[in-house]
Design an enzyme around this catalytic site. Sequence first.
Site, mmCIF file in Angstrom:
data_model
loop_
_atom_site.group_PDB
_atom_site.id
_atom_site.type_symbol
_atom_site.label_atom_id
_atom_site.label_comp_id
_atom_site.label_asym_id
_atom_site.label_seq_id
_atom_site.Cartn_x
_atom_site.Cartn_y
_atom_site.Cartn_z
ATOM 1 N N LYS A 22 -0.935 12.533 -5.640
ATOM 2 C CA LYS A 22 0.029 12.336 -6.745
ATOM 3 C C LYS A 22 -0.685 12.050 -8.069
ATOM 4 O O LYS A 22 -0.375 12.652 -9.097
ATOM 5 C CB LYS A 22 0.959 11.169 -6.408
ATOM 6 C CG LYS A 22 1.806 10.740 -7.579
ATOM 7 C CD LYS A 22 2.594 9.486 -7.305
ATOM 8 C CE LYS A 22 1.837 8.189 -7.438
ATOM 9 N NZ LYS A 22 1.838 7.543 -8.749
ATOM 10 N N ASN A 23 -1.643 11.126 -8.052
ATOM 11 C CA ASN A 23 -2.251 10.718 -9.319
ATOM 12 C C ASN A 23 -3.132 11.811 -9.918
ATOM 13 O O ASN A 23 -3.281 11.892 -11.129
ATOM 14 C CB ASN A 23 -3.021 9.411 -9.139
ATOM 15 C CG ASN A 23 -2.084 8.227 -8.980
ATOM 16 O OD1 ASN A 23 -0.884 8.338 -9.258
ATOM 17 N ND2 ASN A 23 -2.608 7.107 -8.509
ATOM 18 N N CYS A 117 4.591 0.916 -11.941
ATOM 19 C CA CYS A 117 4.875 -0.259 -11.118
ATOM 20 C C CYS A 117 4.568 -1.547 -11.872
ATOM 21 O O CYS A 117 3.595 -1.615 -12.632
ATOM 22 C CB CYS A 117 4.035 -0.198 -9.835
ATOM 23 S SG CYS A 117 4.596 1.085 -8.720
ATOM 24 N N ARG A 122 -1.048 -4.177 -17.564
ATOM 25 C CA ARG A 122 -1.351 -2.755 -17.716
ATOM 26 C C ARG A 122 -1.451 -2.298 -19.183
ATOM 27 O O ARG A 122 -0.720 -1.415 -19.619
ATOM 28 C CB ARG A 122 -0.347 -1.910 -16.938
ATOM 29 C CG ARG A 122 -0.193 -2.360 -15.508
ATOM 30 C CD ARG A 122 0.580 -1.407 -14.658
ATOM 31 N NE ARG A 122 -0.240 -0.323 -14.174
ATOM 32 C CZ ARG A 122 0.177 0.607 -13.314
ATOM 33 N NH1 ARG A 122 1.388 0.579 -12.865
ATOM 34 N NH2 ARG A 122 -0.618 1.568 -12.925
ATOM 35 N N ASP A 306 -4.682 0.167 -4.774
ATOM 36 C CA ASP A 306 -3.466 0.809 -4.243
ATOM 37 C C ASP A 306 -3.379 0.707 -2.721
ATOM 38 O O ASP A 306 -2.365 1.099 -2.138
ATOM 39 C CB ASP A 306 -3.405 2.282 -4.669
ATOM 40 C CG ASP A 306 -2.960 2.441 -6.118
ATOM 41 O OD1 ASP A 306 -2.663 1.421 -6.752
ATOM 42 O OD2 ASP A 306 -2.909 3.589 -6.604
ATOM 43 N N ARG A 398 8.603 7.613 -5.139
ATOM 44 C CA ARG A 398 7.799 8.048 -6.294
ATOM 45 C C ARG A 398 6.474 8.654 -5.841
ATOM 46 O O ARG A 398 5.881 9.453 -6.577
ATOM 47 C CB ARG A 398 7.497 6.842 -7.202
ATOM 48 C CG ARG A 398 8.707 6.372 -7.984
ATOM 49 C CD ARG A 398 8.331 5.264 -8.925
ATOM 50 N NE ARG A 398 7.047 5.579 -9.537
ATOM 51 C CZ ARG A 398 6.242 4.702 -10.097
ATOM 52 N NH1 ARG A 398 6.576 3.435 -10.130
ATOM 53 N NH2 ARG A 398 5.102 5.064 -10.623
#
Length: 436
Positions: A22-23, A117, A122, A306, A398
């Site tokens: 995904k990333n 998230c 961040r 993660d 997601r």
Amino acid sequence: MEHYVVKGGNPLSGEVEISGAKNAALAILAASVMADQPVKIENVPDVSDIRAIVGAIEQIGGQVDHPDRHTYCINGAFVRDEPVDNDAVRKIRGSYYLIGALLGKFNQAKVALPGGCDIGLRPIDQHLKGFRALGATVRLVPPGMVWASAQTLTGSHIYMDVVSVGATINIIMASVMAKGNTIIENAAKEPHVVDLANFLNSMGARIRGAGTDVIRIRGVEKLHGTEYSIIPDQIEAGTYMFAAAATRGDVTIRNVIPKHLECLTAKLKETGCEITESDDAVRVVAVRRLTHTNVKTLPYPGFPTDMQPQIGVLLSLAKGTSIITESIFENRFKYTDELAKMGASVRVEGNTAIIEGVEGFTGANMNAPDLRAGAALVTAALAATGYSDIYDIHYIERGYEDFPEKLRALGACIAKVNTAEEERKAVNSFNIRIVG
Ligand code: UD1
């Protein structure tokens, strides 16, 4: 309300195929708008974050064709130099890659501040520092947008104060068509940084050193079309590895790059799992109760933040006392309150969790606090005795393609339900399967 119902207690067993990362896909889809020619991207996971960034690309004029579930063809020739803003863009993290991509393409970008998230503050100061070093003026403008603009982008020597995946990728994108050479020092080394660099190089960019902490970019005039396949998702793979271990199962995880999983296999071995690696698969076998270990999250090749909730679940079931130190994000232990409902014994002190392993969990009703923690709580429910209901599953969707389906194929009793009637039917089907 939409949620997962889980009946725990079945060791997972069988094979699972891992989707594209995904990333990496978020960065690569954003970068695809930089060429004025068609780009074909394969192995894109079918998850809601991806649909959000594709929607944003279409909104600014990108021509998007979606010939099958995992392939996107994007033509950036018609992309307009317009503000990027909608609800979906503000909810995901990866939308910030459109700042670097559009700044690199048009010397200008105006993009809504990203969401993602709630795992800490961040900040994006390192992204903005990089853009400024390339000659851009950067401001935060209402309503919550990043505006960056340059007469000309010029290569620069940039030293990152913190190792940031997002800032490294964004600065690469902003500099590939800048004048002259850029050097990024203290760059992130994550597999998706390398994947993004490989993708841009296949479009004619000249990026060297991705995967090390010094990345050198020689600016090129323009980028051309390409065809590219996204790497497998290291975190999805890791989640199934840890789910196999937590349920004392035997699972072969296919379509992976074992090298990307080394820090995970090392930890699983320390706890007593048996791991077998082949070219593109990893088999995890856990036959008895696992034992404690300590872990600290670090930038790649260290243990990924993660995967911290997933190892938290595993160590909560392991014999003895384990310590987890979270060194990347300051608010990533929220899941431990939910885990306590199942009987876990975790004490959080600042960025440290002290875990006293318990013999087993009992099912509970839980809320997913974020994407990875949500997946970890599902793992916990699979290892528990009895039923669990897990809410706020939009977080999990997601980033995990077909999560309940893939788990069911491994023998798990899990279903996505919306009504009491659907839940009753799902529970009946679990019981039939167990009796049968
Ligand atoms: C990305 C991943 C996320 C993963 C994280 C760390 C995406 C879309 N998200 O997030 O899943 O958990 O990497 O592997 O790829 N920092 C600053 N200033 C900045 C940027 C970051 O101080 O400008 C700090 C952060 O607060 C954090 C650390 O640097 O403490 C690492 O963050 P970063 O690697 O940037 O994470 P993201 O790109 O947000």
